[in-house]
Write an enzyme that holds these catalytic residues in place. Structure first.
Site, PDB file in Angstrom:
ATOM      1  N   TYR A   1      -0.476  17.605  -4.588  1.00  0.00           N
ATOM      2  CA  TYR A   1      -1.570  18.572  -4.735  1.00  0.00           C
ATOM      3  C   TYR A   1      -1.313  19.807  -3.877  1.00  0.00           C
ATOM      4  CZ  TYR A   1      -6.434  20.234  -4.993  1.00  0.00           C
ATOM      5  OH  TYR A   1      -7.571  20.975  -5.200  1.00  0.00           O
TER       6      TYR A   1
ATOM      7  N   TYR B   1     -14.237  16.586   0.657  1.00  0.00           N
ATOM      8  CA  TYR B   1     -14.988  15.603   1.439  1.00  0.00           C
ATOM      9  C   TYR B   1     -14.054  14.481   1.851  1.00  0.00           C
ATOM     10  CZ  TYR B   1     -19.304  17.822  -0.127  1.00  0.00           C
ATOM     11  OH  TYR B   1     -20.323  18.703  -0.345  1.00  0.00           O
TER      12      TYR B   1
ATOM     13  N   ASP C   1     -13.505  11.299   5.301  1.00  0.00           N
ATOM     14  CA  ASP C   1     -14.277  10.524   6.273  1.00  0.00           C
ATOM     15  C   ASP C   1     -13.592  10.586   7.634  1.00  0.00           C
ATOM     16  OD1 ASP C   1     -12.835   8.155   4.364  1.00  0.00           O
ATOM     17  OD2 ASP C   1     -12.370   8.130   6.492  1.00  0.00           O
ATOM     18  N   GLY C   2     -14.273  10.166   8.710  1.00  0.00           N
ATOM     19  CA  GLY C   2     -13.708  10.216  10.062  1.00  0.00           C
ATOM     20  C   GLY C   2     -14.273  11.372  10.864  1.00  0.00           C
TER      21      GLY C   2
ATOM     22  N   GLN D   1     -12.659  14.324  11.378  1.00  0.00           N
ATOM     23  CA  GLN D   1     -12.072  15.609  11.002  1.00  0.00           C
ATOM     24  C   GLN D   1     -13.149  16.555  10.485  1.00  0.00           C
ATOM     25  OE1 GLN D   1     -12.036  12.772   9.480  1.00  0.00           O
ATOM     26  NE2 GLN D   1     -11.143  12.820   7.446  1.00  0.00           N
ATOM     27  N   THR D   2     -12.898  17.834  10.671  1.00  0.00           N
ATOM     28  CA  THR D   2     -13.915  18.801  10.237  1.00  0.00           C
ATOM     29  C   THR D   2     -13.560  19.396   8.881  1.00  0.00           C
ATOM     30  OG1 THR D   2     -12.859  20.718  11.263  1.00  0.00           O
ATOM     31  CG2 THR D   2     -14.383  19.442  12.637  1.00  0.00           C
TER      32      THR D   2
HETATM   33  O1  LIG Z   1      -4.115  17.836 -16.139  1.00  0.00           O
HETATM   34  C1  LIG Z   1      -5.305  18.131 -16.058  1.00  0.00           C
HETATM   35  C2  LIG Z   1      -6.111  17.671 -15.002  1.00  0.00           C
HETATM   36  C3  LIG Z   1      -7.442  18.012 -14.960  1.00  0.00           C
HETATM   37  N1  LIG Z   1      -7.962  18.799 -15.941  1.00  0.00           N
HETATM   38  C4  LIG Z   1      -9.370  19.174 -15.915  1.00  0.00           C
HETATM   39  O2  LIG Z   1      -9.610  20.004 -14.773  1.00  0.00           O
HETATM   40  C5  LIG Z   1     -10.967  19.858 -14.368  1.00  0.00           C
HETATM   41  C6  LIG Z   1     -11.047  19.672 -12.862  1.00  0.00           C
HETATM   42  O3  LIG Z   1     -12.393  19.582 -12.492  1.00  0.00           O
HETATM   43  P1  LIG Z   1     -12.964  18.552 -11.432  1.00  0.00           P
HETATM   44  O4  LIG Z   1     -14.423  18.381 -11.683  1.00  0.00           O
HETATM   45  O5  LIG Z   1     -12.120  17.321 -11.389  1.00  0.00           O
HETATM   46  O6  LIG Z   1     -12.710  19.269 -10.049  1.00  0.00           O
HETATM   47  P2  LIG Z   1     -13.293  20.636  -9.458  1.00  0.00           P
HETATM   48  O7  LIG Z   1     -14.137  21.341 -10.428  1.00  0.00           O
HETATM   49  O8  LIG Z   1     -13.877  20.345  -8.125  1.00  0.00           O
HETATM   50  O9  LIG Z   1     -11.902  21.440  -9.228  1.00  0.00           O
HETATM   51  C7  LIG Z   1     -11.830  22.820  -9.002  1.00  0.00           C
HETATM   52  O10 LIG Z   1     -11.764  23.140  -7.633  1.00  0.00           O
HETATM   53  C8  LIG Z   1     -10.597  22.680  -6.952  1.00  0.00           C
HETATM   54  C9  LIG Z   1      -9.342  23.210  -7.603  1.00  0.00           C
HETATM   55  O11 LIG Z   1      -8.198  22.677  -7.009  1.00  0.00           O
HETATM   56  C10 LIG Z   1      -9.326  22.848  -9.056  1.00  0.00           C
HETATM   57  O12 LIG Z   1      -8.178  23.456  -9.646  1.00  0.00           O
HETATM   58  C11 LIG Z   1     -10.583  23.343  -9.711  1.00  0.00           C
HETATM   59  O13 LIG Z   1     -10.622  22.912 -11.069  1.00  0.00           O
HETATM   60  C12 LIG Z   1     -11.528  18.666 -15.147  1.00  0.00           C
HETATM   61  O14 LIG Z   1     -12.359  19.109 -16.186  1.00  0.00           O
HETATM   62  C13 LIG Z   1     -10.299  17.977 -15.692  1.00  0.00           C
HETATM   63  O15 LIG Z   1     -10.517  17.241 -16.868  1.00  0.00           O
HETATM   64  C14 LIG Z   1      -7.194  19.261 -16.975  1.00  0.00           C
HETATM   65  O16 LIG Z   1      -7.662  19.956 -17.871  1.00  0.00           O
HETATM   66  N2  LIG Z   1      -5.872  18.928 -16.994  1.00  0.00           N
END
Ligand SMILES: O=c1ccn([C@@H]2O[C@H](COP(=O)(O)OP(=O)(O)O[C@H]3OC[C@@H](O)[C@H](O)[C@H]3O)[C@@H](O)[C@H]2O)c(=O)[nH]1
Length: 392
Positions: free
Chosen positions: A249, A280, A282-283, A285-286
């Site tokens: 990541y 988010y 745990d622990g 860490q801030t």
């Molecule tokens: O390979 C993938 C993985 C994930 N996704 C989609 O990407 C979306 C990610 O949304 P989530 O609800 O999991 O996460 P978030 O909305 O919190 O993420 C958001 O903020 C953090 C950033 O790193 C992410 O790139 C951003 O999408 C989901 O709809 C998921 O289905 C894809 O379309 N392709």
């Protein structure tokens, strides 16, 4: 003799009335000849081909110029007072042959990962301001239910598609959010996570370059790793383990940022980045937490502004995980129990965004503090999961 060989009917009795008499001309005979002429030697086929070529030629002549072709250079001009107005103008003026009143009003916006948490809130805002939105999502963590309320709206489209595969769409702006975002999800299939970040981002940048769309990448505060500088400014390069369990990541997003800036430098694609500090754990860490409406507001300001490069969009309020748990108890559920578990590998010790740049250049700062945002978040999730409209 020759005639005898070829015609043997002369021995047969001839009918009495076979004296020569020319056939009377049929009244429609004059029309038959041109039709026969047309049918001979495939002339009709050639005629149709001719009509088809002429149709294509004249249709191409009358097609209005595409609005985004010049957006490329446009985004590099620094003195643009109001990009949104200019966009509307360009989209509207692109429809030269479309009768007044049928012209598209807003922008055409692609949101990858638009069925996710941040993405679906962004989609709501874009639809509400009159844009046409295409969501591309593979539903790895996102849900149709998050955007279902837009079904039937002609300005909304949902495409199940994995961004690691190329896709060709015509839009003015691309918000690239598609990526598993929480540690559980991105560690589930690390190779796929980094592939999504690298190949998926390449595909979206390639699309942006091809169609001249503006591009915004949502990155993460995790690009700072376990920071040695506190709070973190955008120019800080971070302290990231390149071979750890979180690297798919962290390093994936870092590579995505590299690609965005390389496309910007090499191909002129507008590269933007945001840093949601919403992890988010745990622990002790801030971490810093921001409410999603603040983040979406910052994303849209960034997309609509003239700035290029990374911006921290986060709430500088810094809490330990224990403090967070206590705020949850205070604001949501006093009965909630706090359970301590061993920390996860490579979990950063502290995180707090320096948002001076966003304040000064975007005029943006978060408005919703954690204590106010947490109950709002609970209501939002209740509504999404249980359809609990009274909770909103
Ligand atoms: O390979 C993938 C993985 C994930 N996704 C989609 O990407 C979306 C990610 O949304 P989530 O609800 O999991 O996460 P978030 O909305 O919190 O993420 C958001 O903020 C953090 C950033 O790193 C992410 O790139 C951003 O999408 C989901 O709809 C998921 O289905 C894809 O379309 N392709």
């Amino acid at each position: 003799m020759a005639s005898e060989l070829t015609y043997r009917g002369h021995d047969e009795p001839q009918p009495k009335s076979d004296a020569y008499s020319p056939k009377p001309l049929k009244p429609w005979f004059p029309f038959l000849r041109p039709i026969r002429y047309m049918l001979r030697d495939q002339r009709l086929l050639f005629l149709f081909i001719g009509i088809a070529i002429a149709t294509v030629f004249f249709a191409a002549l009358s097609r209005p110029p595409r609005p985004h072709h010049n957006s490329y250079t446009y985004f590099h001009s620094a003195n643009m007072p109001d990009r949104r107005l200019e966009y509307q103008h360009r989209v509207a003026s692109s429809g030269g042959k479309i009768p007044l009143g049928l012209k598209p009003k807003g922008l055409r916006v692609l949101v990858t990962g638009g069925a996710g948490f941040v993405g679906s809130h962004l989609v709501d805002r874009l639809i509400n301001r009159g844009d046409s939105v295409i969501v591309v999502d593979n539903f790895f963590t996102g849900r149709k239910e998050n955007v279902m309320h837009h079904f039937g709206n002609p300005r909304f489209e949902l495409i199940r598609h994995d961004v690691v595969e190329p896709i060709l769409l015509e839009v003015d702006q691309i918000y690239h959010l598609a990526c598993p975002a929480s540690p559980v999800h991105y560690k589930f299939n690390p190779v796929k996570t980094i592939k999504t970040n690298v190949v998926g981002t390449l595909n979206m940048l390639g699309l942006a370059k091809r169609i001249g769309a503006r591009f915004l990448l949502t990155s993460t505060s995790e690009v700072y790793g376990d920071p040695l500088q506190h709070p973190q400014v955008e120019t800080y390069w971070g302290n990231v383990n390149p071979i750890g369990v979180r690297s798919c990541y962290d390093e994936g997003k870092r590579t995505a940022e590299t690609l965005a800036m390389d496309y910007h430098r090499g191909a002129g694609v507008e590269a933007l980045r945001k840093e949601p500090l919403t992890v988010y754990g745990d622990g002790k860490q801030t971490r810093s937490f921001q409410y999603v409406s603040d983040l979406v507001d910052g994303l849209m300001r960034l997309m609509e502004g003239e700035h290029v490069g990374p911006f921290n969009l986060g709430n500088p309020g810094e809490f330990t995980m224990l403090e967070l748990a206590q705020v949850v108890q205070e604001t949501i559920d006093p009965e909630a129990r706090i359970e301590f578990r061993p920390n996860t590998e490579d979990d950063p010790h502290k995180r707090k965004p320096d948002i001076t740049k966003a304040r000064e250049q975007l005029g943006w700062e978060p408005k919703v503090p954690l204590r106010k945002g947490l109950p709002l978040m609970v209501s939002d999730f209740r509504q999404r999961i249980f359809g609990d409209h009274t909770a909103a």
